[in-house]
Design an enzyme around this catalytic site. Structure first.
Site, PDB file in Angstrom:
ATOM      1  N   GLN A   1     -16.415  12.345  32.854  1.00 23.32           N
ATOM      2  CA  GLN A   1     -17.008  12.773  34.100  1.00 23.32           C
ATOM      3  C   GLN A   1     -17.111  11.583  35.040  1.00 23.32           C
ATOM      4  O   GLN A   1     -17.169  10.436  34.598  1.00 23.32           O
ATOM      5  CB  GLN A   1     -18.394  13.384  33.868  1.00 23.32           C
ATOM      6  CG  GLN A   1     -18.366  14.611  32.969  1.00 23.32           C
ATOM      7  CD  GLN A   1     -19.759  15.090  32.615  1.00 23.32           C
ATOM      8  OE1 GLN A   1     -20.708  14.337  32.689  1.00 23.32           O
ATOM      9  NE2 GLN A   1     -19.870  16.346  32.216  1.00 23.32           N
ATOM     10  N   THR A   2     -17.132  11.883  36.328  1.00 28.85           N
ATOM     11  CA  THR A   2     -17.275  10.827  37.325  1.00 28.85           C
ATOM     12  C   THR A   2     -18.684  10.265  37.253  1.00 28.85           C
ATOM     13  O   THR A   2     -19.656  10.964  37.519  1.00 28.85           O
ATOM     14  CB  THR A   2     -17.007  11.380  38.739  1.00 28.85           C
ATOM     15  OG1 THR A   2     -15.710  11.952  38.781  1.00 28.85           O
ATOM     16  CG2 THR A   2     -17.104  10.258  39.766  1.00 28.85           C
ATOM     17  N   GLN A   3     -18.796   9.001  36.843  1.00 30.95           N
ATOM     18  CA  GLN A   3     -20.102   8.354  36.740  1.00 30.95           C
ATOM     19  C   GLN A   3     -20.511   7.700  38.053  1.00 30.95           C
ATOM     20  O   GLN A   3     -21.682   7.661  38.398  1.00 30.95           O
ATOM     21  CB  GLN A   3     -20.067   7.302  35.627  1.00 30.95           C
ATOM     22  CG  GLN A   3     -19.761   7.867  34.255  1.00 30.95           C
ATOM     23  CD  GLN A   3     -20.822   8.843  33.788  1.00 30.95           C
ATOM     24  OE1 GLN A   3     -22.013   8.591  33.940  1.00 30.95           O
ATOM     25  NE2 GLN A   3     -20.393   9.971  33.250  1.00 30.95           N
TER      26      GLN A   3
END
Length: 227
Positions: free
Chosen positions: A7-9
């Site tokens: 996931q985009t952190q």
């Protein structure tokens, strides 16, 4: 071993402020063309305002790849409407509500879209301007800005609208947007001197070619911390 779910952190390539303002008979939004990779000005022709249909336009600050994903989903829905050929088109209030639900759902799944959206258009011949952030928080206003523009540009636009009793024409709207974009270029380290505008009127919507700010940096030499 399968790759774990990723996931985009944190946002990677990002865009800064998007500005929007209503005027008599329409609404316009503007955003500069810079895509920043951290503090590096990596991409200088990054379009961040898009035409959805003849009634609606959208712009975004934040992570550009997440915005691209969202635009793809929106255009899929627009194409479905076109294929049905039933005369139905997405109006700005409907797109605003849909984006609110999508961003809130992604946030609730701990996989947010790292954007703040500005949605504008004409709904039943009345100007509409709304904003949605990555948490799904949403509001409507006669003038809106994201990023640093929320602190620097909104006071200028509000003062201008109050001075004219919330009734300005397109020329005046363009002037105050240009003034705000110039201020952001001077004050925001992630801003750029080229920007694009999306306009919605009764004649339809359009995204105009990029405009370049007329700036003057002569005063910089008088600042004590200037190198």
């Amino acid at each position: 071993m399968e790759h774990p779910r990723q996931q985009t952190q944190n946002p990677m390539v990002t865009g800064t402020s998007v500005l929007g303002i209503q005027f008599d008979g329409g609404v316009l939004i503007a955003a500069d063309l810079l895509g920043s990779y951290g503090s590096m000005a990596q991409m200088r022709q990054l379009q961040r305002v898009f035409k959805v249909n003849e009634k609606t336009v959208i712009g975004a600050s934040g992570d550009y790849s997440d915005f691209q994903f969202l635009i793809e989903k929106i255009m899929e829905k627009v194409n479905q409407d076109y294929c049905l050929n039933d005369g139905y088109v997405y109006k700005p209030k409907q797109l605003f509500s849909w984006c609110t639900r999508v961003l809130y759902n992604r946030r609730s799944n701990f996989d947010p879209l790292w954007n703040r959206l500005v949605i504008a258009g004409l709904d039943d011949e009345q100007p509409f301007l709304g904003s949605v952030d990555l948490l799904g928080n949403a509001y409507q206003a006669p003038c809106i800005a994201t990023g640093y523009g929320n602190y620097l540009a909104v006071p200028i636009m509000r003062e201008f609208l109050d001075k004219h009793n919330n009734r300005i024409n397109e020329v005046q709207a363009r002037e105050v947007i240009d003034r705000c974009m110039k201020l952001l270029y001077y004050r925001d380290g992630r801003a750029y001197d080229k920007y694009s505008i999306a306009v919605v009127t009764k004649e339809g919507s359009r995204v105009e070619e990029c405009k370049e700010l007329q700036t003057n940096w002569a005063v910089a030499s008088q600042i004590s911390s200037y190198d």
